[in-house]
Design a protein around this motif. Structure first.
Motif, PDB file in Angstrom:
ATOM      1  N   GLY A  67       0.782  -1.238   0.000  1.00 35.28           N
ATOM      2  CA  GLY A  67       0.000   0.000   0.000  1.00 35.28           C
ATOM      3  C   GLY A  67       0.809   1.280   0.000  1.00 35.28           C
ATOM      4  O   GLY A  67       0.277   2.360   0.294  1.00 35.28           O
ATOM      5  N   LEU A  68       2.091   1.199  -0.344  1.00 28.24           N
ATOM      6  CA  LEU A  68       2.910   2.413  -0.370  1.00 28.24           C
ATOM      7  C   LEU A  68       2.468   3.330  -1.507  1.00 28.24           C
ATOM      8  O   LEU A  68       2.165   2.883  -2.617  1.00 28.24           O
ATOM      9  CB  LEU A  68       4.387   2.069  -0.546  1.00 28.24           C
ATOM     10  N   GLU A 127      -0.672  12.749   2.640  1.00 29.95           N
ATOM     11  CA  GLU A 127      -1.519  11.656   2.160  1.00 29.95           C
ATOM     12  C   GLU A 127      -0.723  10.519   1.536  1.00 29.95           C
ATOM     13  O   GLU A 127      -1.317   9.589   0.969  1.00 29.95           O
ATOM     14  CB  GLU A 127      -2.518  12.203   1.137  1.00 29.95           C
ATOM     15  N   SER A 128       0.610  10.569   1.626  1.00 29.75           N
ATOM     16  CA  SER A 128       1.422   9.548   0.973  1.00 29.75           C
ATOM     17  C   SER A 128       2.660   9.233   1.797  1.00 29.75           C
ATOM     18  O   SER A 128       2.941   9.886   2.797  1.00 29.75           O
ATOM     19  CB  SER A 128       1.828  10.011  -0.433  1.00 29.75           C
ATOM     20  N   ASN A 129       3.396   8.224   1.361  1.00 28.16           N
ATOM     21  CA  ASN A 129       4.633   7.836   2.058  1.00 28.16           C
ATOM     22  C   ASN A 129       5.823   8.667   1.626  1.00 28.16           C
ATOM     23  O   ASN A 129       6.853   8.701   2.312  1.00 28.16           O
ATOM     24  CB  ASN A 129       4.926   6.355   1.805  1.00 28.16           C
ATOM     25  N   GLY A 130       5.698   9.332   0.478  1.00 24.20           N
ATOM     26  CA  GLY A 130       6.762  10.180  -0.012  1.00 24.20           C
ATOM     27  C   GLY A 130       6.235  11.091  -1.090  1.00 24.20           C
ATOM     28  O   GLY A 130       5.227  10.798  -1.734  1.00 24.20           O
ATOM     29  N   VAL A 131       6.916  12.226  -1.287  1.00 25.58           N
ATOM     30  CA  VAL A 131       6.487  13.176  -2.314  1.00 25.58           C
ATOM     31  C   VAL A 131       7.706  13.707  -3.052  1.00 25.58           C
ATOM     32  O   VAL A 131       8.742  13.989  -2.450  1.00 25.58           O
ATOM     33  CB  VAL A 131       5.663  14.336  -1.707  1.00 25.58           C
ATOM     34  N   THR A 154       4.858  -1.947 -11.052  1.00 14.65           N
ATOM     35  CA  THR A 154       5.407  -3.302 -11.114  1.00 14.65           C
ATOM     36  C   THR A 154       5.910  -3.796  -9.763  1.00 14.65           C
ATOM     37  O   THR A 154       6.082  -5.003  -9.579  1.00 14.65           O
ATOM     38  CB  THR A 154       6.566  -3.394 -12.126  1.00 14.65           C
ATOM     39  N   VAL A 155       6.169  -2.877  -8.836  1.00 16.15           N
ATOM     40  CA  VAL A 155       6.664  -3.284  -7.515  1.00 16.15           C
ATOM     41  C   VAL A 155       5.635  -3.019  -6.422  1.00 16.15           C
ATOM     42  O   VAL A 155       5.951  -3.044  -5.229  1.00 16.15           O
ATOM     43  CB  VAL A 155       8.000  -2.589  -7.178  1.00 16.15           C
TER      44      VAL A 155
END
Length: 264
Positions: free
Chosen positions: A25-26, A81-85, A52-53
């Protein structure tokens, strides 16, 4: 010898896939404003490889008239809202790039803009790609004469720091300041100027190592800073496309997993 980045990227993506299976879910957000041809192509590559990952790439596209404050707000919202930007460069000239990039929270920054500010545990993606290629090909940096073309935050600045940390003698040139004859003395060149086929075989010495991290559009085709003929005299050279680009994307995704699993 041409260094093919695709198999190296595939190996790295396999490692990333193993990690994402344990933390599903990343999400990686990419904030972009009025994207040009190269930016759109690069985002397509990022989105495809991320899928793909098992990583979702959420593209936040801002209109051309976006202000600096609005861009900062978009970055902060995406980070929440995310793990990285990532802020996909270039930005329109009226937007203060430094302010927008500084808004990316360090724990959510897979581009590692803080590299060199007492923060060297994670390599920026382009530098990570260069490091992987150097290790694979046995390229030594210590005591080598290195020329960096460009002082950008994504290529020039981090590449110069990396080269110095490896013990190289480094010269950095901005656009318009380069004496082309100085390339003749370089044993390693890292180029990120975005000038199509700027570097020709007559400008370099036999046996040079060239990492081409520049991309631009030429007649609807994505090309690098280095003319293909340079491969005939270079010991190692990375092509565009298929060299630094695929491996940089893979390293970016690796950094996202590191940020998601390590204490900051």
């Amino acid at each position: 010898m041409i260094i093919d980045g695709k198999p190296l990227a595939a190996d790295l993506l396999d490692q990333v896939r193993e990690i994402t299976q344990t933390i599903p879910g990343l999400v990686l957000s990419a904030v972009v404003c009025a994207p040009n041809f190269e930016t759109k192509k690069y985002l397509e590559m990022k989105k495809s490889k991320a899928a793909t990952v098992g990583i979702t790439l959420d593209v936040v596209e801002l209109p051309a008239d976006t202000s600096t404050d609005q861009a900062v707000a978009a970055v902060l919202s995406a980070a929440a809202e995310s793990n990285g930007v990532v802020v996909q460069l270039p930005l329109p000239a009226h937007i203060d790039k430094a302010t927008v990039l500084a808004a990316v929270p360090r724990p959510k920054d897979p581009d590692v803009f803080a590299y060199g500010e007492k923060y060297d545990r994670i390599l920026p993606p382009v530098v990570g790609a260069i490091d992987v290629m150097s290790l694979k090909c046995g390229i030594e940096w210590k005591n080598k004469k290195v020329v960096i073309l460009g002082k950008g935050l994504l290529v020039g600045k981090p590449a110069a720091r990396y080269a110095r940390k490896q013990g190289a003698s480094v010269r950095v040139y901005e656009e318009g300041t380069l004496d082309p004859s100085s390339l003749k003395t370089a044993e390693i060149i890292v180029s990120g100027t975005g000038q199509p086929h700027f570097i020709t075989k007559e400008m370099v010495s036999p046996g040079v190592v060239i990492f081409d991290a520049g991309t631009s559009e030429d007649g609807g085709v994505l090309v690098g800073d280095v003319h293909p003929d340079v491969a005939a005299v270079a010991a190692f050279v990375t092509p565009v496309p298929g060299g630094i680009g695929p491996l940089t994307i893979a390293y970016l995704l690796k950094n996202l997993t590191l940020l998601a699993t390590q204490d900051q």
